[in-house]
Design an enzyme around this catalytic site. Structure first.
Site, PDB file in Angstrom:
ATOM      1  N   ARG A 139       0.842  -1.187   0.000  1.00 41.42           N
ATOM      2  CA  ARG A 139       0.000   0.000   0.000  1.00 41.42           C
ATOM      3  C   ARG A 139       0.883   1.246   0.000  1.00 41.42           C
ATOM      4  O   ARG A 139       1.860   1.324   0.749  1.00 41.42           O
ATOM      5  CB  ARG A 139      -0.935   0.005   1.218  1.00 41.42           C
ATOM      6  CG  ARG A 139      -2.071  -1.007   1.140  1.00 41.42           C
ATOM      7  CD  ARG A 139      -3.066  -0.593   0.058  1.00 41.42           C
ATOM      8  NE  ARG A 139      -4.191  -1.522  -0.067  1.00 41.42           N
ATOM      9  CZ  ARG A 139      -4.250  -2.514  -0.942  1.00 41.42           C
ATOM     10  NH1 ARG A 139      -3.218  -2.736  -1.754  1.00 41.42           N
ATOM     11  NH2 ARG A 139      -5.309  -3.283  -1.015  1.00 41.42           N
ATOM     12  N   GLU A 142      -3.475   7.265  -6.778  1.00 41.64           N
ATOM     13  CA  GLU A 142      -3.295   6.589  -8.058  1.00 41.64           C
ATOM     14  C   GLU A 142      -4.297   7.112  -9.082  1.00 41.64           C
ATOM     15  O   GLU A 142      -5.465   7.286  -8.742  1.00 41.64           O
ATOM     16  CB  GLU A 142      -3.447   5.069  -7.874  1.00 41.64           C
ATOM     17  CG  GLU A 142      -2.365   4.494  -6.969  1.00 41.64           C
ATOM     18  CD  GLU A 142      -2.520   2.997  -6.723  1.00 41.64           C
ATOM     19  OE1 GLU A 142      -3.540   2.411  -7.162  1.00 41.64           O
ATOM     20  OE2 GLU A 142      -1.626   2.413  -6.102  1.00 41.64           O
ATOM     21  N   HIS A 184       0.386  -0.316 -10.068  1.00 43.76           N
ATOM     22  CA  HIS A 184      -0.363  -1.196  -9.155  1.00 43.76           C
ATOM     23  C   HIS A 184      -0.799  -2.474  -9.885  1.00 43.76           C
ATOM     24  O   HIS A 184      -1.979  -2.818  -9.961  1.00 43.76           O
ATOM     25  CB  HIS A 184      -1.585  -0.485  -8.570  1.00 43.76           C
ATOM     26  CG  HIS A 184      -1.948  -1.018  -7.209  1.00 43.76           C
ATOM     27  ND1 HIS A 184      -2.338  -0.219  -6.167  1.00 43.76           N
ATOM     28  CD2 HIS A 184      -1.947  -2.276  -6.712  1.00 43.76           C
ATOM     29  CE1 HIS A 184      -2.572  -0.951  -5.088  1.00 43.76           C
ATOM     30  NE2 HIS A 184      -2.341  -2.204  -5.404  1.00 43.76           N
ATOM     31  N   GLY A 200       0.683  -5.659  -9.338  1.00 50.07           N
ATOM     32  CA  GLY A 200       1.187  -6.876  -8.719  1.00 50.07           C
ATOM     33  C   GLY A 200       0.312  -8.092  -8.936  1.00 50.07           C
ATOM     34  O   GLY A 200       0.805  -9.199  -9.170  1.00 50.07           O
TER      35      GLY A 200
END
Length: 317
Positions: A236, A265, A283, A285
């Protein structure tokens, strides 16, 4: 029959998750935004829905209030739920579920790719080849280096095993140490975070965002780290004070950073765009085909359970 709103970009490509919901008699309302939706965008979408299969959208009190007359469940296709107002969901008797473990391998592999990429400065050498300058950049070996893994849930556990296979020394912090990691993989747990900061060549963050972890990486904690240490964040963005990180990267006190999560974001802090010791991804992942399918299938199954009046397997509220 209920209307199920889906806001995951990957959902239209997962036929199995769609089939689970339609076979149960539910109607799909698919939205595929390019970035997580703000609450103001969601409010007009949620009226009359019975369930929501959500990404990292901002599901605050306004959204829940607008959906409350009919909404029974918010199913997150992931493990993070800090964007969901759990208190309001509880007040409105709306279930909130997650998909634990489904994307842990994908996130782990991205974290590990940051480690290998930064250690060999692959991004810089790729650039040099493209620019025809053919500049070799000296890197470091991972063997014998120490990694501090903060949080050894599913992602942190997978990462620890992979780092050990590369000959790295693994130290870790977690309120609930894994005996398997200790006994089978030689991981050493340290309860004092400052000691981890002092010893680690790499620090990888795998903790939730909450008042205890907010800006845990800041000027004071960075000052305790080894000169040249690397920070990896696939968890985070709120865990890191961006100003402090920028300063430490810009003056090369830190060796580099691999960042996949940001407090805001899309990430628009152009200071970071000029740095040559940071690798950033949007972001992503959990954004593999395998992880997306697993999380969407689990989320769809949780929706069917809730709308059928059954208990959920992964309800968090």
């Amino acid at each position: 029959m209920a209307v199920v709103l889906t806001t995951s970009r990957a959902f239209p490509d997962c036929e199995q998750a769609q089939k689970i919901l339609t076979d149960a008699g539910h109607e799909l309302k698919m939205v595929t935004p390019q970035k997580p939706l703000k609450s103001s965008e969601l409010v007009p979408m949620v009226k009359g829905i019975g369930a929501m299969l959500a990404g990292l959208d901002e599901i605050n009190a306004d959204v829940i209030q607008a959906a409350a007359p009919t909404l029974k469940i918010i199913a997150r296709n992931g493990v993070g739920y800090d964007k969901v107002d759990l208190k309001m969901a509880r007040e409105k008797n709306i279930r909130v579920t997650i998909t634990p473990g489904a994307n842990s391998l994908s996130v782990c592999e991205l974290a590990f790719s940051f480690i290998t990429g930064l250690s060999r400065r692959i991004h810089l050498m790729d650039k040099s080849v493209r620019e025809k300058s053919w500049q070799r950049v000296s890197g470091i070996e991972l063997h014998g280096k120490t990694i501090g893994i903060l949080g050894t849930g599913a992602i942190g556990r997978h990462l620890a095993v992979r780092c050990r296979s590369f000959g790295m020394r693994v130290i870790a912090y977690d309120l609930h140490p894994s005996q398997e990691l200790i006994e089978d993989h030689g991981v050493k747990y340290i309860s004092n975070l400052d000691e981890i900061y002092r010893q680690a060549d790499f620090i990888s963050l795998h903790l939730p965002a909450n008042p205890d972890t907010w800006h845990m990486i800041n000027r004071d904690t960075i000052a305790k780290m080894k000169p040249g240490a690397f920070i990896i964040n696939t968890a985070r963005g709120e865990l890191i004070d961006d100003d402090a990180l920028y300063e430490a990267l810009n003056n090369h006190y830190l060796g580099g950073a691999g960042l996949d999560a940001f407090a805001s974001e899309p990430f628009l802090d152009e200071r970071f765009f000029e740095l040559d010791n940071v690798i950033m991804t949007p972001h992503t992942g959990a954004f593999t085909k395998e992880a997306a399918d697993k999380t969407l299938i689990i989320a769809a199954e949780e929706i069917v359970r809730a709308l059928s009046g059954e208990d959920n397997l992964y309800q968090i509220n």
